[in-house]
Motif scaffolding. Structure first.
Motif, mmCIF file in Angstrom:
data_model
loop_
_atom_site.group_PDB
_atom_site.id
_atom_site.type_symbol
_atom_site.label_atom_id
_atom_site.label_comp_id
_atom_site.label_asym_id
_atom_site.label_seq_id
_atom_site.Cartn_x
_atom_site.Cartn_y
_atom_site.Cartn_z
ATOM 1 N N GLU A 198 11.593 3.642 3.735
ATOM 2 C CA GLU A 198 10.250 4.208 3.837
ATOM 3 C C GLU A 198 9.374 3.348 4.752
ATOM 4 O OE1 GLU A 198 9.851 5.922 -0.756
ATOM 5 O OE2 GLU A 198 9.153 3.904 -0.229
ATOM 6 N N PRO A 199 8.575 3.948 5.623
ATOM 7 C CA PRO A 199 7.574 3.157 6.347
ATOM 8 C C PRO A 199 6.710 2.390 5.347
ATOM 9 C CG PRO A 199 7.721 5.358 7.270
ATOM 10 C CD PRO A 199 8.547 5.366 6.013
ATOM 11 N N THR A 200 6.594 1.099 5.565
ATOM 12 C CA THR A 200 6.030 0.203 4.554
ATOM 13 C C THR A 200 4.817 -0.523 5.111
ATOM 14 O OG1 THR A 200 8.227 -0.086 3.571
ATOM 15 C CG2 THR A 200 6.556 -1.753 3.055
ATOM 16 N N VAL A 201 3.723 -0.497 4.349
ATOM 17 C CA VAL A 201 2.461 -1.107 4.788
ATOM 18 C C VAL A 201 1.953 -2.049 3.699
ATOM 19 C CG1 VAL A 201 0.093 -0.691 5.534
ATOM 20 C CG2 VAL A 201 1.892 0.962 6.121
ATOM 21 N N PHE A 202 1.672 -3.284 4.101
ATOM 22 C CA PHE A 202 1.011 -4.248 3.220
ATOM 23 C C PHE A 202 -0.422 -4.429 3.697
ATOM 24 C CE2 PHE A 202 5.408 -5.355 2.395
ATOM 25 C CZ PHE A 202 5.417 -5.795 1.082
ATOM 26 N N GLY A 203 -1.367 -4.502 2.766
ATOM 27 C CA GLY A 203 -2.769 -4.715 3.085
ATOM 28 C C GLY A 203 -3.247 -6.090 2.669
ATOM 29 N N ASP A 204 -4.364 -6.527 3.281
ATOM 30 C CA ASP A 204 -4.967 -7.830 2.994
ATOM 31 C C ASP A 204 -3.920 -8.950 3.029
ATOM 32 O OD1 ASP A 204 -7.790 -7.427 2.666
ATOM 33 O OD2 ASP A 204 -7.310 -6.254 0.873
ATOM 34 N N VAL A 205 -3.138 -8.960 4.092
ATOM 35 C CA VAL A 205 -2.052 -9.930 4.239
ATOM 36 C C VAL A 205 -2.600 -11.256 4.749
ATOM 37 C CG1 VAL A 205 0.078 -10.434 5.516
ATOM 38 C CG2 VAL A 205 -0.327 -8.137 4.596
ATOM 39 N N ASP A 206 -2.033 -12.328 4.235
ATOM 40 C CA ASP A 206 -2.357 -13.683 4.701
ATOM 41 C C ASP A 206 -1.569 -13.926 5.992
ATOM 42 O OD1 ASP A 206 -2.718 -16.364 5.155
ATOM 43 O OD2 ASP A 206 -1.909 -17.032 3.219
ATOM 44 N N LEU A 248 0.812 -1.219 0.000
ATOM 45 C CA LEU A 248 0.000 0.000 0.000
ATOM 46 C C LEU A 248 0.844 1.267 0.000
ATOM 47 C CD1 LEU A 248 -2.713 -1.070 2.621
ATOM 48 C CD2 LEU A 248 -2.836 -1.196 0.119
ATOM 49 N N THR A 249 2.000 1.212 0.633
ATOM 50 C CA THR A 249 2.885 2.370 0.646
ATOM 51 C C THR A 249 4.273 1.923 1.057
ATOM 52 O OG1 THR A 249 3.145 4.657 1.450
ATOM 53 C CG2 THR A 249 2.501 3.025 3.075
ATOM 54 N N GLY A 250 5.290 2.680 0.620
ATOM 55 C CA GLY A 250 6.663 2.417 1.035
ATOM 56 C C GLY A 250 7.323 1.324 0.231
ATOM 57 N N GLY A 251 8.313 0.701 0.861
ATOM 58 C CA GLY A 251 8.998 -0.421 0.235
ATOM 59 C C GLY A 251 10.370 -0.117 -0.302
#
Length: 484
Positions: free
Chosen positions: A370-378, A353-356
């Motif tokens: 970068e602050p990193t956010v993953f969404g809908d993670v298993d 979703l952001t960062g990486g």
């Protein structure tokens, strides 16, 4: 170095600086710039022997003082720490580039010292009746003698607060081993112990690598070990301690779940999730809430609010009080974290979703991500199950209370858990079902000397803080006096 505060990064043994050591030196790098900061002397087995011998002598002198005198000396030390709060905070920044806005563990150190000083002159034992006789049955709590306290690079002052303070209050002497990656604040703390009038050698500070740490844990005169760090190193520490059957307390890692229910205060929950997740210490904390579980009905609204908070975070010079995100500890950590992100993207573990990315521009020489956010993670993915120790978090959906608890507990770790709800019944019910040593409801992980802190499962065993934390540094003796 910081305003000339530490003239030498030598060891502190028996009240003296030791710069010429058997294990050589380590070139400390400041993570915000990638440039050398100071050369740190490292303890090898000979220096560990000296430190333990100094601690044995000092411990005898310490327990020979009256309880009033020991209490007052710890209060004097707390006063001295208070006078040097800004200095210690800046040394924390120089150690591992934590933003000074988060570098307040010097205040934590003061609070723990004052709290445990109050136990020195209080009764710690008991006298109980013995069935069928008039014998006197005494249950005493006595110090171990010399204890080893091993701190990670991301929290030397926090460990000094939660471990060294109660160890001293219990009557022990300490050989304190900070990481060679972040020794500066710990060394200054050792100096303050001397300035406060504690016996020389009562607190020895010995930055060391693996060989020095192994020698410390295996030393036959070390009667207890308190280790804070990762599980892989903990296994080595426990194996080494088994040589002399030395008891070990271990505060280890986490993959904490942060549960956000549909009735939560959404702006507050988003702000706390950002702080407790990728922002605070750039996610380099055992208390990092890297699994954010959000109820389906508010998932999209929460993600929007959360990403807004992340976007507002100021990344930059850790000495700037407006900055809330600093670098990771070093080049190796940077490469590992970026590889974790790339692997998660490649495996489709969740939606990025952001960062990486590594941050360039004016910050390119430092180790900024970068602050990193993953969404809908298993939740079964490596991204959700393996501790990243960086500014990377996973957002996971849940249906109801049972589903939230099941997902949260589906982890090898159990150090912290977080719950956001305005329903008091739900707060109690969910908190009691969490497999976690601490559960924070509508609150971040604000450690206090009154509260015991420690893990379930692979997050360790034993406690710091509270009466439980004091008892970790005391051993029990039963004395029975016959009266017939």
């Amino acid at each position: 170095m910081v305003s000339g505060v530490i003239a030498s990064a030598g060891l502190l043994i028996g009240g003296e600086r030791v710069a010429d050591t058997s294990a050589g030196t380590h070139q400390h790098i400041y993570p915000a710039t990638g440039r050398p900061n100071v050369v740190v002397s490292l303890a090898g087995p000979p220096e560990i022997d000296r430190a333990v011998a100094a601690a044995k002598r000092a411990q005898r002198a310490w327990v020979s003082l009256t309880v009033d005198r020991r209490r007052d000396l710890l209060i004097d030390l707390a006063d001295l720490v208070h006078e040097h709060l800004d200095e210690l905070a800046e040394l924390n920044v120089r150690d591992y580039a934590v933003p000074i806005s988060y570098a307040g563990t010097s205040m934590l150190l003061e609070r723990f010292l004052r709290h445990y000083a109050g136990y020195v002159d209080k009764p710690l034992g008991a006298s109980t009746p013995v069935n069928g006789s008039f014998d006197i049955n005494l249950i005493e709590r006595e110090p171990y003698g010399v204890v080893a306290v091993i701190a990670p690079w991301n929290g030397a002052l926090a460990v000094a607060a939660s471990c060294v303070a109660p160890a001293l209050a219990a009557g022990n002497a300490v050989v304190f081993k900070p990481s060679e990656l972040a020794p500066l604040a710990a060394l200054r703390f050792g100096e303050l112990c001397l300035l406060a009038g504690l016996p020389p050698g009562l607190v020895n500070v010995v930055p060391a690598g693996a060989d020095g740490g192994d020698a410390l844990v295996r030393h036959p005169d070390v009667r207890k070990v308190h280790f804070t760090g990762g599980g892989e190193t903990a296994r080595k520490v426990i194996a080494a301690a088994a040589t002399n059957l030395t008891p070990v307390v271990a505060e280890l890692g986490g993959k904490s779940a942060n549960l956000v229910f549909s009735d939560a205060d959404l702006p507050a929950a988003a702000a706390l999730a950002a702080h407790q997740g990728p922002l605070m210490q750039s996610g380099q904390s055992c208390a990092c809430a890297s699994r954010i579980l959000v109820q389906d009905s508010i998932y999209d609204d929460f993600v929007d609010a959360f990403l807004t908070r992340i976007a507002e975070a100021e990344v930059g010079d850790p000495l700037d009080r407006a900055v809330t995100v600093g670098p990771v500890i070093g080049e190796g950590a940077l490469r590992r974290i970026l590889a974790t992100i790339d692997d998660a993207v490649g495996r489709g573990s969740g939606e990025l979703l952001t960062g990486g990315n590594r941050i360039g521009g004016d910050l390119a020489a430092g180790y900024f991500i970068e602050p990193t956010v993953f969404g809908d993670v298993d939740n079964a993915s490596e991204l959700a199950q393996i501790e990243t120790f960086g500014p990377v978090v996973s957002v996971i959906r849940f249906r109801d209370d049972d589903d939230a608890v099941a997902i949260a507990n589906d982890s090898a770790y159990g150090l912290n858990a977080f719950v956001h709800t305005r329903d008091l019944v739900r707060a109690h019910s969910v908190a009691r079902r969490m497999e976690s040593g601490s559960v924070w409801v509508n609150q971040f992980s604000d450690m206090s000397p009154q509260g015991p802190y420690g893990g379930y499962k692979q997050s360790g065993f034993g406690r710091t803080g509270g009466l439980e934390g004091l008892h970790e540094f005391l051993q029990v003796k039963n004395i029975r006096i016959g009266m017939r």
